[in-house]
Design a protein around this motif. Structure first.
Motif, mmCIF file in Angstrom:
data_model
loop_
_atom_site.group_PDB
_atom_site.id
_atom_site.type_symbol
_atom_site.label_atom_id
_atom_site.label_comp_id
_atom_site.label_asym_id
_atom_site.label_seq_id
_atom_site.Cartn_x
_atom_site.Cartn_y
_atom_site.Cartn_z
ATOM 1 N N UNK A 187 0.788 -1.232 0.000
ATOM 2 C CA UNK A 187 0.000 0.000 0.000
ATOM 3 C C UNK A 187 0.821 1.285 0.000
ATOM 4 N N UNK A 188 2.088 1.203 0.360
ATOM 5 C CA UNK A 188 2.898 2.415 0.441
ATOM 6 C C UNK A 188 4.368 2.030 0.279
ATOM 7 N N UNK A 189 5.141 2.952 -0.251
ATOM 8 C CA UNK A 189 6.577 2.736 -0.362
ATOM 9 C C UNK A 189 7.182 2.757 1.041
ATOM 10 N N UNK A 190 7.996 1.769 1.358
ATOM 11 C CA UNK A 190 8.568 1.657 2.703
ATOM 12 C C UNK A 190 9.383 2.888 3.081
ATOM 13 N N UNK A 191 10.115 3.448 2.143
ATOM 14 C CA UNK A 191 10.924 4.630 2.423
ATOM 15 C C UNK A 191 10.043 5.830 2.774
ATOM 16 N N UNK A 192 8.938 5.996 2.044
ATOM 17 C CA UNK A 192 8.004 7.086 2.355
ATOM 18 C C UNK A 192 7.360 6.871 3.719
ATOM 19 N N UNK A 193 7.072 5.617 4.052
ATOM 20 C CA UNK A 193 6.515 5.311 5.373
ATOM 21 C C UNK A 193 7.506 5.688 6.470
ATOM 22 N N UNK A 194 8.760 5.342 6.291
ATOM 23 C CA UNK A 194 9.787 5.685 7.280
ATOM 24 C C UNK A 194 9.887 7.199 7.435
ATOM 25 N N UNK A 195 9.900 7.928 6.320
ATOM 26 C CA UNK A 195 9.964 9.389 6.376
ATOM 27 C C UNK A 195 8.762 9.961 7.128
ATOM 28 N N UNK A 196 7.571 9.442 6.843
ATOM 29 C CA UNK A 196 6.368 9.921 7.530
ATOM 30 C C UNK A 196 6.422 9.624 9.026
ATOM 31 N N UNK A 197 6.873 8.418 9.375
ATOM 32 C CA UNK A 197 6.970 8.057 10.793
ATOM 33 C C UNK A 197 8.003 8.924 11.507
ATOM 34 N N UNK B 129 8.887 11.998 10.737
ATOM 35 C CA UNK B 129 8.365 13.360 10.869
ATOM 36 C C UNK B 129 7.243 13.458 11.888
ATOM 37 N N UNK B 130 6.347 12.485 11.880
ATOM 38 C CA UNK B 130 5.145 12.549 12.714
ATOM 39 C C UNK B 130 5.361 12.000 14.113
ATOM 40 N N UNK B 131 6.187 10.972 14.256
ATOM 41 C CA UNK B 131 6.351 10.295 15.546
ATOM 42 C C UNK B 131 7.824 10.135 15.941
ATOM 43 N N UNK B 132 8.596 11.206 15.930
ATOM 44 C CA UNK B 132 10.027 11.061 16.242
ATOM 45 C C UNK B 132 10.290 10.622 17.676
ATOM 46 N N UNK B 133 9.353 10.905 18.571
ATOM 47 C CA UNK B 133 9.541 10.552 19.985
ATOM 48 C C UNK B 133 9.172 9.101 20.276
ATOM 49 N N UNK B 134 8.513 8.432 19.348
ATOM 50 C CA UNK B 134 8.062 7.067 19.601
ATOM 51 C C UNK B 134 9.049 6.034 19.062
ATOM 52 N N UNK B 135 9.384 6.143 17.791
ATOM 53 C CA UNK B 135 10.235 5.138 17.159
ATOM 54 C C UNK B 135 11.682 5.640 17.147
ATOM 55 N N UNK B 136 12.582 4.851 17.739
ATOM 56 C CA UNK B 136 13.972 5.295 17.834
ATOM 57 C C UNK B 136 14.857 4.770 16.707
ATOM 58 N N UNK B 137 14.518 3.617 16.149
ATOM 59 C CA UNK B 137 15.340 3.023 15.096
ATOM 60 C C UNK B 137 14.446 2.394 14.038
ATOM 61 N N UNK B 138 14.924 2.436 12.794
ATOM 62 C CA UNK B 138 14.175 1.897 11.666
ATOM 63 C C UNK B 138 14.995 0.818 10.981
ATOM 64 N N UNK B 139 14.409 -0.358 10.871
ATOM 65 C CA UNK B 139 15.063 -1.481 10.218
ATOM 66 C C UNK B 139 14.233 -1.909 9.015
ATOM 67 N N UNK B 140 14.920 -2.271 7.939
ATOM 68 C CA UNK B 140 14.243 -2.756 6.743
ATOM 69 C C UNK B 140 14.327 -4.275 6.721
ATOM 70 N N UNK B 141 13.225 -4.894 6.342
ATOM 71 C CA UNK B 141 13.089 -6.339 6.239
ATOM 72 C C UNK B 141 13.063 -6.644 4.753
ATOM 73 N N UNK B 142 14.088 -7.338 4.238
ATOM 74 C CA UNK B 142 14.172 -7.502 2.794
ATOM 75 C C UNK B 142 14.869 -8.789 2.383
ATOM 76 N N UNK B 143 14.751 -9.104 1.088
ATOM 77 C CA UNK B 143 15.446 -10.254 0.519
ATOM 78 C C UNK B 143 16.878 -9.856 0.204
ATOM 79 N N UNK B 144 17.790 -10.800 0.347
ATOM 80 C CA UNK B 144 19.210 -10.514 0.119
ATOM 81 C C UNK B 144 19.493 -10.149 -1.329
ATOM 82 N N UNK B 145 18.810 -10.760 -2.260
ATOM 83 C CA UNK B 145 19.160 -10.577 -3.661
ATOM 84 C C UNK B 145 18.643 -9.286 -4.291
#
Length: 168
Positions: free
Chosen positions: A89-99, A101-117
């Motif tokens: 439903x949304x680009x993961x990078x745009x989601x991270x940027x939105x989170x 900007x909107x919730x900097x006090x809640x989420x301290x670190x952002x990890x991507x879950x992806x395939x190696x290849x």
């Protein structure tokens, strides 16, 4: 008749790495897992709950934003977000940027879950703190989640071979 050869390493080394990670104190209280694949969610939840990390799973980027909107009480806890790179439903990078900007006090670190290849663009490298690879390996997941700071420079890590390789 069918013959084949397999190369493998003795599992004792990987088991030692897992034990070293398990001895560390968790630097995280809560993980917001954003992934529509229920099998991935079950595996990650199982591994993290062993470390007393509470996992909240949502299946989309919009659901992640709604979760953060309605659960402000989690701001008192140390939270990370583990986000599937291939959300529907949304680009993961745009989601991270939105989170961020909107919730900097809640989420301290952002990890991507992806395939190696799949390649990782430089825009992702700038926005994330680490990568968890599929298929999920317990030792790699725990090291990525529990280690403080950034591990985003370790773009390709195969826990079974001690090989590191950087993708451009």
């Amino acid at each position: 008749e069918f013959w084949f050869e397999l190369e493998f390493q003795v599992a004792e080394r990987a088991d030692l790495e897992v034990e070293e990670v398990l001895e560390e104190e968790a630097k995280v209280d809560v993980c917001l897992l954003v992934d529509a694949n229920s099998a991935n969610c079950e595996i990650v939840t199982h591994y993290l709950q062993d470390k007393m990390i509470e996992v909240f799973s949502v299946d989309s980027g919009r659901a992640a934003i709604e979760f953060l909107k309605s659960n402000r009480m989690v701001s008192e806890k140390r939270m990370i977000a583990l986000i599937n790179r291939s959300l529907q439903d949304v680009d993961a990078l745009k989601l991270i940027e939105e989170m961020k900007q909107t919730y900097p006090e809640i989420v301290s670190r952002y990890l991507i879950f992806r395939s190696i290849n799949k390649p990782l663009s430089s825009s992702y490298q700038e926005k994330i703190n680490g990568i968890v690879y599929k298929p999920v390996r317990k030792s790699q997941l725990l090291k990525t989640v529990l280690e403080p700071g950034d591990n985003k420079n370790d773009y390709t890590y195969d826990i079974g071979s001690d090989r590191k390789q950087v993708e451009e």
